[in-house]
Write an enzyme that holds these catalytic residues in place. Structure first.
Site, PDB file in Angstrom:
ATOM      1  N   LYS A 175       0.880  -1.178   0.000  1.00 19.01           N
ATOM      2  CA  LYS A 175       0.000   0.000   0.000  1.00 19.01           C
ATOM      3  C   LYS A 175       0.914   1.223   0.000  1.00 19.01           C
ATOM      4  O   LYS A 175       1.440   1.621   1.033  1.00 19.01           O
ATOM      5  CB  LYS A 175      -0.885  -0.022   1.248  1.00 19.01           C
ATOM      6  CG  LYS A 175      -2.177   0.754   1.177  1.00 19.01           C
ATOM      7  CD  LYS A 175      -2.095   2.232   0.854  1.00 19.01           C
ATOM      8  CE  LYS A 175      -1.664   3.135   1.958  1.00 19.01           C
ATOM      9  NZ  LYS A 175      -1.556   4.559   1.518  1.00 19.01           N
ATOM     10  N   GLU A 249       9.896   1.502  10.552  1.00 17.09           N
ATOM     11  CA  GLU A 249      10.983   2.462  10.282  1.00 17.09           C
ATOM     12  C   GLU A 249      10.359   3.842  10.343  1.00 17.09           C
ATOM     13  O   GLU A 249       9.606   4.232   9.450  1.00 17.09           O
ATOM     14  CB  GLU A 249      11.587   2.206   8.893  1.00 17.09           C
ATOM     15  CG  GLU A 249      12.202   0.826   8.714  1.00 17.09           C
ATOM     16  CD  GLU A 249      13.490   0.640   9.488  1.00 17.09           C
ATOM     17  OE1 GLU A 249      14.082   1.633   9.939  1.00 17.09           O
ATOM     18  OE2 GLU A 249      13.903  -0.520   9.649  1.00 17.09           O
ATOM     19  N   CYS A 283      14.265  10.728   6.094  1.00 16.14           N
ATOM     20  CA  CYS A 283      14.196  10.413   7.526  1.00 16.14           C
ATOM     21  C   CYS A 283      15.548  10.576   8.188  1.00 16.14           C
ATOM     22  O   CYS A 283      15.628  10.873   9.369  1.00 16.14           O
ATOM     23  CB  CYS A 283      13.663   9.004   7.717  1.00 16.14           C
ATOM     24  SG  CYS A 283      14.540   7.828   6.703  1.00 16.14           S
ATOM     25  N   GLU A 385      11.040  16.664  14.122  1.00 19.63           N
ATOM     26  CA  GLU A 385      11.429  16.399  12.739  1.00 19.63           C
ATOM     27  C   GLU A 385      10.771  17.435  11.824  1.00 19.63           C
ATOM     28  O   GLU A 385       9.545  17.527  11.765  1.00 19.63           O
ATOM     29  CB  GLU A 385      10.954  14.997  12.361  1.00 19.63           C
ATOM     30  CG  GLU A 385      11.374  14.581  10.969  1.00 19.63           C
ATOM     31  CD  GLU A 385      10.846  13.199  10.607  1.00 19.63           C
ATOM     32  OE1 GLU A 385       9.641  12.953  10.822  1.00 19.63           O
ATOM     33  OE2 GLU A 385      11.623  12.381  10.108  1.00 19.63           O
TER      34      GLU A 385
HETATM   35  P1  NDP Z   1       2.809   8.756   7.277  1.00 20.78           P
HETATM   36  O1  NDP Z   1       3.099   8.039   8.537  1.00 20.78           O
HETATM   37  O2  NDP Z   1       1.799   9.809   7.292  1.00 20.78           O
HETATM   38  O3  NDP Z   1       2.373   7.728   6.128  1.00 20.78           O
HETATM   39  C1  NDP Z   1       3.140   6.600   5.794  1.00 20.78           C
HETATM   40  C2  NDP Z   1       2.239   5.557   5.148  1.00 20.78           C
HETATM   41  O4  NDP Z   1       1.295   5.107   6.115  1.00 20.78           O
HETATM   42  C3  NDP Z   1       1.419   6.092   3.972  1.00 20.78           C
HETATM   43  O5  NDP Z   1       1.260   5.062   3.017  1.00 20.78           O
HETATM   44  C4  NDP Z   1       0.092   6.412   4.638  1.00 20.78           C
HETATM   45  O6  NDP Z   1      -0.984   6.405   3.707  1.00 20.78           O
HETATM   46  C5  NDP Z   1      -0.023   5.250   5.609  1.00 20.78           C
HETATM   47  N1  NDP Z   1      -0.922   5.460   6.745  1.00 20.78           N
HETATM   48  C6  NDP Z   1      -1.397   6.620   7.250  1.00 20.78           C
HETATM   49  N2  NDP Z   1      -2.220   6.373   8.299  1.00 20.78           N
HETATM   50  C7  NDP Z   1      -2.255   5.027   8.462  1.00 20.78           C
HETATM   51  C8  NDP Z   1      -2.910   4.148   9.378  1.00 20.78           C
HETATM   52  N3  NDP Z   1      -3.698   4.602  10.356  1.00 20.78           N
HETATM   53  N4  NDP Z   1      -2.726   2.821   9.245  1.00 20.78           N
HETATM   54  C9  NDP Z   1      -1.932   2.332   8.289  1.00 20.78           C
HETATM   55  N5  NDP Z   1      -1.296   3.100   7.381  1.00 20.78           N
HETATM   56  C10 NDP Z   1      -1.434   4.447   7.471  1.00 20.78           C
HETATM   57  O7  NDP Z   1       4.229   9.288   6.797  1.00 20.78           O
HETATM   58  P2  NDP Z   1       4.558  10.163   5.520  1.00 20.78           P
HETATM   59  O8  NDP Z   1       4.056   9.481   4.294  1.00 20.78           O
HETATM   60  O9  NDP Z   1       4.143  11.553   5.795  1.00 20.78           O
HETATM   61  O10 NDP Z   1       6.154  10.047   5.484  1.00 20.78           O
HETATM   62  C11 NDP Z   1       6.980  10.853   6.212  1.00 20.78           C
HETATM   63  C12 NDP Z   1       7.466  10.154   7.473  1.00 20.78           C
HETATM   64  O11 NDP Z   1       8.115   8.942   7.138  1.00 20.78           O
HETATM   65  C13 NDP Z   1       8.496  10.970   8.200  1.00 20.78           C
HETATM   66  O12 NDP Z   1       8.218  11.005   9.584  1.00 20.78           O
HETATM   67  C14 NDP Z   1       9.791  10.219   7.974  1.00 20.78           C
HETATM   68  O13 NDP Z   1      10.746  10.409   8.957  1.00 20.78           O
HETATM   69  C15 NDP Z   1       9.326   8.826   7.888  1.00 20.78           C
HETATM   70  N6  NDP Z   1      10.301   8.020   7.157  1.00 20.78           N
HETATM   71  C16 NDP Z   1      11.076   7.128   7.856  1.00 20.78           C
HETATM   72  C17 NDP Z   1      12.066   6.403   7.216  1.00 20.78           C
HETATM   73  C18 NDP Z   1      12.899   5.411   7.969  1.00 20.78           C
HETATM   74  O14 NDP Z   1      13.538   4.576   7.322  1.00 20.78           O
HETATM   75  N7  NDP Z   1      12.927   5.406   9.277  1.00 20.78           N
HETATM   76  C19 NDP Z   1      12.340   6.583   5.792  1.00 20.78           C
HETATM   77  C20 NDP Z   1      11.461   7.537   5.155  1.00 20.78           C
HETATM   78  C21 NDP Z   1      10.483   8.222   5.832  1.00 20.78           C
HETATM   79  P3  NDP Z   1      -1.454   7.782   2.989  1.00 20.78           P
HETATM   80  O15 NDP Z   1      -0.365   8.233   2.148  1.00 20.78           O
HETATM   81  O16 NDP Z   1      -2.608   7.350   2.203  1.00 20.78           O
HETATM   82  O17 NDP Z   1      -1.788   8.718   4.110  1.00 20.78           O
END
Ligand code: NDP
Length: 487
Positions: A175, A249, A283, A385
């Site tokens: 997803k 992650e 990240c 962040e």
């Molecule tokens: P989000 O947590 O908002 O979303 C990540 C994914 O989770 C998206 O596909 C989102 O869908 C989905 N999602 C949202 N709500 C839910 C839920 N309740 N249950 C299951 N899935 C859900 O993060 P962002 O997309 O905004 O990404 C940025 C974040 O990712 C930053 O905090 C960054 O630090 C972190 N990140 C961490 C990395 C690591 O390796 N540690 C690497 C890259 C990023 P939808 O898009 O449809 O909302």
């Protein structure tokens, strides 16, 4: 190409038009709609999980060499279409074309890396307490993986989960983020081209809070592999309704320490690259830098010059620009909020602070690389962040002060050290409470070594052999031996 993927889901080896409501996908550099995705319905989510379940036994039982060959084919198919896939990514994510192409090639590399790991899944024979027993410890694939990914690296963050799962013998339902779904659907095209059996890889789309959450709660999903924010990661951990394995992650708030012994030019180059690449939407981006006081002003002067030298552009028109548009209005708004907060609390603006000027930037989410100095931990830029092109800098007096400030965060993803004195390097690297510490370089995550956070930055690892271990159960087989008859 995007038009062919618009509204589609990849389930059980076939393409179908999603029955759910359409969600527009926008080009963040221009604000124009480039296509739409379907919000997968409950029936479609069940169908995808059932397809992955049906494919699991056959895929897991294949000789490892066959899974390895399939991953090599996938890597080759992706690399061969790097330009086309990069275009898709730039249109939905905003990063310059050359950066997008580099990410696609790294995805291909991940396929080849895990193709090679697939044939090195070993077990152990453990001696028993008595000579009439011994224990075999073998690894078995977990089963069906639900992968939920963010928008900042739309290919690699899908790829690490996909490749490690498939190498281990798991099947997967992906997803992707709503902002960047087409890269994941383009990967599904390559899965088809690579003749990976039907149902082994499935891609569904739709809002995370509904479709992602449904995977988390689905009893047919054995493991969730999630990359995203710490808040959503925590919600996922708390909301699973059946016990399942999870790797999370999550977010970071990454420090860099520059000591007096550092190569200052190298430190500046590293700081600018890892703070502003991908518009800071990484990240492991450097959010805050602590510089030894005697070299503090020199560091700021050089960082200003280096940040101002970065080129910004629409990633399609200027493929070799250093920076493109930010992926959406939200991270841009957060960047501005953190900047205003820092300035209100006494930070000094060194460079940036506004959108670049020009008609070509009028409709997209652009912002100049911004540096603020004299920062304190009362400021959001030093404690939260930002996920945008904003860097906070502060001086320190003594390594212990730098370490205490660097560790003063709920996060523990990556940290950076620039120092030539090896005693300093040892002192710092052993005390920084982070999953990754990069010294005199800013590549904290590389494919052949484990990459993962601690504290609120997550649990589990990607990359390396350790990344594949996340997709196995261990099985202990304890065997009793009797004296053979007629000995
Ligand atoms: P989000 O947590 O908002 O979303 C990540 C994914 O989770 C998206 O596909 C989102 O869908 C989905 N999602 C949202 N709500 C839910 C839920 N309740 N249950 C299951 N899935 C859900 O993060 P962002 O997309 O905004 O990404 C940025 C974040 O990712 C930053 O905090 C960054 O630090 C972190 N990140 C961490 C990395 C690591 O390796 N540690 C690497 C890259 C990023 P939808 O898009 O449809 O909302």
């Amino acid at each position: 190409m995007i038009s062919e993927l618009s509204g589609k889901l990849f389930i059980g080896g076939g393409w179908k038009t999603g029955a759910g409501a359409g969600i527009a996908v926008l080009n963040p550099a221009t604000g124009e709609s480039i296509g739409e995705i379907a919000a997968s319905t409950a029936d479609e989510i069940n169908e995808a999980v059932a397809a992955a379940r049906a494919a699991f036994r056959g895929w897991a039982d294949l000789p490892a060499k066959a899974r390895s060959a399939a991953l090599h084919r996938l890597g080759d198919a992706i690399a061969a279409d790097a330009d086309g896939m990069a275009r898709i990514m730039t249109m939905e994510q905003g990063k310059p074309l050359n950066e997008a192409r580099g990410e696609i090639l790294k995805l291909a590399e991940a396929c080849h890396f895990y193709a090679e790991e697939a044939v090195r899944v070993h077990g152990e024979i453990v001696p028993g307490d008595t000579t009439d027993h011994h224990s075999l410890v073998i690894r078995e694939p977990i089963g069906v993986v639900g992968a939920i990914t963010p928008w900042n690296y739309p290919a690699e963050l899908v790829g690490w989960k996909l490749c490690a799962s498939l190498a281990a013998g798991c099947t997967i339902v992906i997803k992707p983020a709503d902002l960047t779904p087409f890269t994941a659907l383009a990967i599904a095209r390559k899965v088809e081209e690579a003749k990976i059996p039907a149902g082994v890889v499935n891609v569904i789309t739709g809002p995370g809070s509904v479709v992602g959450q449904a995977l988390v709660e689905h009893p047919g999903v054995d493991k969730i592999a999630f990359t995203g924010s710490s808040s959503v990661g925590l919600r996922i951990q708390q909301s699973a309704t059946t016990v399942k394995r999870m790797s999370l992650e999550l977010g970071g708030n990454c420090p860099m320490i520059v000591t007096e012994s550092a190569d200052l030019d190298a430190a500046v180059k590293g700081a600018v690259r890892r703070s502003f690449r991908n518009m800071g939407q990484i990240c492991i981006a450097i959010n805050r830098v602590y510089v030894a006081r005697p070299i503090y002003e020199a560091f700021l002067a050089k960082v200003k010059v280096a940040a101002e030298a970065l080129t910004i552009g629409n990633g399609l028109d200027k493929p070799d620009a250093d920076l493109g548009a930010m992926a959406s209005a939200d991270p841009l708004a957060k960047t501005k909020e953190h900047l205003a907060d820092a300035l209100a609390k006494g930070a000094r603006l060194v460079t940036g602070g506004a959108a670049p000027e020009g008609e070509q930037f009028a409709r997209g989410h652009f912002f100049r690389p911004t540096v603020v100095a004299d920062c304190t931990h009362a400021m959001k830029v030093m404690s939260e962040e930002t996920f945008g092109p904003l860097l906070g800098v502060a001086p320190y007096d003594g390594l212990d002060e730098a370490i205490a400030r660097a560790n003063d965060t709920p996060y523990g993803l990556a940290s950076y050290v620039y120092a030539k004195d090896m005693d300093e390097v040892r002192y710092l690297t052993t005390r920084l409470d982070y999953g990754n510490v990069a010294v005199n370089n800013v590549d904290a995550g590389v494919m052949n070594a484990p990459y993962g956070g601690r504290k609120q930055s997550g649990v589990g690892y990607e990359h390396g052999r350790e990344g594949m271990l996340e997709y196995f159960n261990f099985k202990h087989i304890r065997i009793r031996h009797d004296e053979p008859k007629g000995r």
